[in-house]
Design a protein around this motif. Sequence first.
Motif, PDB file in Angstrom:
ATOM      1  N   VAL A  67       0.972  -1.380  -0.198  1.00  0.00           N
ATOM      2  CA  VAL A  67      -0.004  -0.150  -0.080  1.00  0.00           C
ATOM      3  C   VAL A  67       0.786   1.394   0.072  1.00  0.00           C
ATOM      4  CG1 VAL A  67      -1.667   1.265   1.524  1.00  0.00           C
ATOM      5  CG2 VAL A  67      -1.904  -1.099   1.079  1.00  0.00           C
ATOM      6  N   LEU A  68       2.017   1.118   0.911  1.00  0.00           N
ATOM      7  CA  LEU A  68       2.866   2.424   0.929  1.00  0.00           C
ATOM      8  C   LEU A  68       3.569   2.566  -0.514  1.00  0.00           C
ATOM      9  CD1 LEU A  68       4.438   1.826   4.436  1.00  0.00           C
ATOM     10  CD2 LEU A  68       2.653   3.574   3.796  1.00  0.00           C
ATOM     11  N   VAL A  69       3.944   1.446  -1.143  1.00  0.00           N
ATOM     12  CA  VAL A  69       4.650   1.727  -2.520  1.00  0.00           C
ATOM     13  C   VAL A  69       3.808   2.155  -3.413  1.00  0.00           C
ATOM     14  CG1 VAL A  69       5.713   0.296  -4.406  1.00  0.00           C
ATOM     15  CG2 VAL A  69       6.155  -0.214  -1.960  1.00  0.00           C
ATOM     16  N   THR A  70       2.625   1.622  -3.551  1.00  0.00           N
ATOM     17  CA  THR A  70       1.407   2.327  -4.189  1.00  0.00           C
ATOM     18  C   THR A  70       1.029   3.640  -4.049  1.00  0.00           C
ATOM     19  OG1 THR A  70       0.354   0.019  -4.693  1.00  0.00           O
ATOM     20  CG2 THR A  70      -0.768   1.834  -5.575  1.00  0.00           C
ATOM     21  N   ALA A  71       0.980   4.238  -2.917  1.00  0.00           N
ATOM     22  CA  ALA A  71       0.721   5.493  -2.422  1.00  0.00           C
ATOM     23  C   ALA A  71       1.772   6.234  -2.959  1.00  0.00           C
ATOM     24  CB  ALA A  71       0.504   5.469  -1.123  1.00  0.00           C
ATOM     25  N   LEU A  72       3.216   5.817  -2.806  1.00  0.00           N
ATOM     26  CA  LEU A  72       4.062   6.780  -3.115  1.00  0.00           C
ATOM     27  C   LEU A  72       4.254   6.904  -4.721  1.00  0.00           C
ATOM     28  CD1 LEU A  72       6.866   8.068  -2.738  1.00  0.00           C
ATOM     29  CD2 LEU A  72       8.030   5.938  -3.009  1.00  0.00           C
ATOM     30  N   SER A  73       3.866   5.921  -5.456  1.00  0.00           N
ATOM     31  CA  SER A  73       3.812   5.990  -6.901  1.00  0.00           C
ATOM     32  C   SER A  73       2.626   7.161  -7.247  1.00  0.00           C
ATOM     33  CB  SER A  73       3.421   4.735  -7.656  1.00  0.00           C
ATOM     34  OG  SER A  73       4.547   3.741  -7.235  1.00  0.00           O
ATOM     35  N   VAL A  74       1.456   6.967  -6.692  1.00  0.00           N
ATOM     36  CA  VAL A  74       0.391   7.785  -6.843  1.00  0.00           C
ATOM     37  C   VAL A  74       0.750   9.362  -6.792  1.00  0.00           C
ATOM     38  CG1 VAL A  74      -2.071   8.533  -6.057  1.00  0.00           C
ATOM     39  CG2 VAL A  74      -1.296   6.116  -6.665  1.00  0.00           C
ATOM     40  N   ALA A  75       1.639   9.543  -5.340  1.00  0.00           N
ATOM     41  CA  ALA A  75       1.834  10.851  -4.770  1.00  0.00           C
ATOM     42  C   ALA A  75       3.000  11.443  -5.934  1.00  0.00           C
ATOM     43  CB  ALA A  75       2.675  10.807  -3.547  1.00  0.00           C
ATOM     44  N   LEU A  76       3.773  10.505  -6.628  1.00  0.00           N
ATOM     45  CA  LEU A  76       4.885  11.317  -7.446  1.00  0.00           C
ATOM     46  C   LEU A  76       4.055  11.709  -8.627  1.00  0.00           C
ATOM     47  CD1 LEU A  76       7.509   8.508  -7.205  1.00  0.00           C
ATOM     48  CD2 LEU A  76       7.710  10.903  -6.662  1.00  0.00           C
ATOM     49  N   ILE A  77       2.960  10.785  -9.135  1.00  0.00           N
ATOM     50  CA  ILE A  77       2.179  11.193 -10.105  1.00  0.00           C
ATOM     51  C   ILE A  77       1.455  12.565 -10.165  1.00  0.00           C
ATOM     52  CG2 ILE A  77       0.365  10.606 -11.936  1.00  0.00           C
ATOM     53  CD1 ILE A  77       0.910   7.747 -11.436  1.00  0.00           C
ATOM     54  N   ILE A  78       0.921  12.838  -8.921  1.00  0.00           N
ATOM     55  CA  ILE A  78      -0.074  13.956  -8.696  1.00  0.00           C
ATOM     56  C   ILE A  78       0.968  15.140  -8.605  1.00  0.00           C
ATOM     57  CG2 ILE A  78      -1.396  14.926  -6.808  1.00  0.00           C
ATOM     58  CD1 ILE A  78      -2.502  12.320  -6.152  1.00  0.00           C
ATOM     59  N   GLY A  79       2.212  14.841  -7.790  1.00  0.00           N
ATOM     60  CA  GLY A  79       3.197  16.001  -7.706  1.00  0.00           C
ATOM     61  C   GLY A  79       3.696  16.578  -8.999  1.00  0.00           C
ATOM     62  N   PHE A  80       3.701  15.408  -9.959  1.00  0.00           N
ATOM     63  CA  PHE A  80       4.283  16.041 -11.185  1.00  0.00           C
ATOM     64  C   PHE A  80       3.168  16.760 -11.994  1.00  0.00           C
ATOM     65  CE2 PHE A  80       4.364  14.626 -15.785  1.00  0.00           C
ATOM     66  CZ  PHE A  80       5.571  15.297 -16.230  1.00  0.00           C
ATOM     67  N   ILE A  81       1.996  16.168 -11.910  1.00  0.00           N
ATOM     68  CA  ILE A  81       1.072  16.943 -12.760  1.00  0.00           C
ATOM     69  C   ILE A  81       0.891  18.640 -11.883  1.00  0.00           C
ATOM     70  CG2 ILE A  81      -1.658  17.074 -12.996  1.00  0.00           C
ATOM     71  CD1 ILE A  81      -0.025  15.166 -14.430  1.00  0.00           C
ATOM     72  N   LEU A  82       1.026  18.412 -10.716  1.00  0.00           N
ATOM     73  CA  LEU A  82       0.846  19.874  -9.910  1.00  0.00           C
ATOM     74  C   LEU A  82       2.155  20.735 -10.527  1.00  0.00           C
ATOM     75  CD1 LEU A  82       0.160  18.706  -6.155  1.00  0.00           C
ATOM     76  CD2 LEU A  82      -1.445  20.278  -7.576  1.00  0.00           C
ATOM     77  N   ILE A  83       3.091  20.427 -10.545  1.00  0.00           N
ATOM     78  CA  ILE A  83       4.171  21.138 -11.394  1.00  0.00           C
ATOM     79  C   ILE A  83       3.895  21.433 -12.819  1.00  0.00           C
ATOM     80  CG2 ILE A  83       6.576  20.960 -11.899  1.00  0.00           C
ATOM     81  CD1 ILE A  83       7.209  19.053  -9.862  1.00  0.00           C
ATOM     82  N   MET A  84       3.243  20.405 -13.367  1.00  0.00           N
ATOM     83  CA  MET A  84       2.817  21.011 -14.760  1.00  0.00           C
ATOM     84  C   MET A  84       2.001  21.987 -14.897  1.00  0.00           C
ATOM     85  SD  MET A  84       5.047  19.234 -16.742  1.00  0.00           S
ATOM     86  CE  MET A  84       6.320  19.665 -15.465  1.00  0.00           C
ATOM     87  N   VAL A  85       0.887  22.109 -14.089  1.00  0.00           N
ATOM     88  CA  VAL A  85      -0.142  22.931 -14.267  1.00  0.00           C
ATOM     89  C   VAL A  85       0.119  24.296 -13.339  1.00  0.00           C
ATOM     90  CG1 VAL A  85      -1.991  21.161 -14.387  1.00  0.00           C
ATOM     91  CG2 VAL A  85      -1.386  22.112 -12.262  1.00  0.00           C
TER      92      VAL A  85
END
Length: 305
Positions: free
Chosen positions: A187-205
Motif C-alpha cells: 500500500v505504501l509503495v502504491t501510495a508513493l507512486s500515486v503521490a509522485l504522479i500527482i506531484g508531477f501534474i501539480l508542477i506541470m499545471v
Amino acid sequence: MWLAFHLLTGGTFLSARNLWNLSVQTASVGVMVGGMVLVIVMRHIDLSVGSILGLTGMIMAVLNARVLPDTSWSGWATLLAGLLVGAAIGAVQGAWVAYLNIPAFIVTLGGLLIWRGFAWILTSGQTVAPLTDRFQVFGGGLGGSIGGPWSWAIGAALVATVVVSDLRSYRRRARSGLPQRDPLLQVLVTALSVALIIGFILIMVGYPDPRTGLPRGMPVPVLIMLAVTALLMWVVRATRFGRYVYAFGGNPEAARLAGINTARLTVMVFALMGLLAALAGAIQTARLNAGTNSTGTLAELRACL
C-alpha cells in the motif's frame, strides 16, 4: 542536489517554471533512452545517435521551412519524413553490424562523423529558421502543451493504471503462491507512486501560459516521452520481440541455435534506435525553432549514461 541548487538560486530551481522547462529540455534524451537500453542489452552500443538526431533535425527543418507549404498537415509530414530517414540510417548501420560482423562500436563511431558531415553539407553550415507553428508544437512551444484539464485527466488515468496494475500483480502472485510484499508495504509503495504522479501534474499545471495566464499543463514533448517509454515497456515485457532481445543479450549463440533470426533482430533494434533518435531530433529542433549543425552534439553520451 536539487535542494542545494534551490538554495543557491534563491528559490528558483524548484519553481514550477524551471521544472517545466527542464522536463521539456530532457524529453529528447528520455525518448532515446529506451532504444539505447535495447541496444545495450544486445551487447552493442550506438555512438551515432547524436549525429542522427542532428541530421534528421536538419532535414526536418529544411522540409518544414523551405519545401513544404504551411498547411495543417505539414508538421506531421515533416515528422514522418524525419522518422523514415532515422529508421533507414539505423537499419543500414544494423545491417553492417549483423551481416558484415563489424563491431557496433566501429560502425556507429563512423556514423557519428559521417551523419554530422551530411547535416553540414545539406545546408552548407547554415542555420535554418524559422519553423512553422504546427511543427513547433512537437517542441513544447507556446502552443505545445495540453492545458490543465487534460493534464489532470491524463494524471487520473495514470493513477488508475498504477493502482489497478499493482492490485492485479499482488493478487496474481498470491494465487501463484509466489513471495510478495507485506500488504502494508505494498500500500505504501502504491501510495508513493500515486503521490509522485500527482506531484508531477501539480508542477506541470503550476506554470501559467504567459499569453492567457491559464495553466500550461503537460508539454507535448513530455507526453511523447511518456508514450514512448510506456510502449517500450510493453514491448519488452509482453512481446516476442522483447523476449528475443533479452535472449540474444543473455547468449547470442544460444539464441541463434534456438531459431531466432539474430541478424534481422539486430537490424530491427538499430532501426528502432535510429527512429527514436529522429523523434528526439524533431523535439529538439522544434523546441529551438531552428535546424542547426550543433544540434545533438554529445547526445550519445547522455543517452548511454
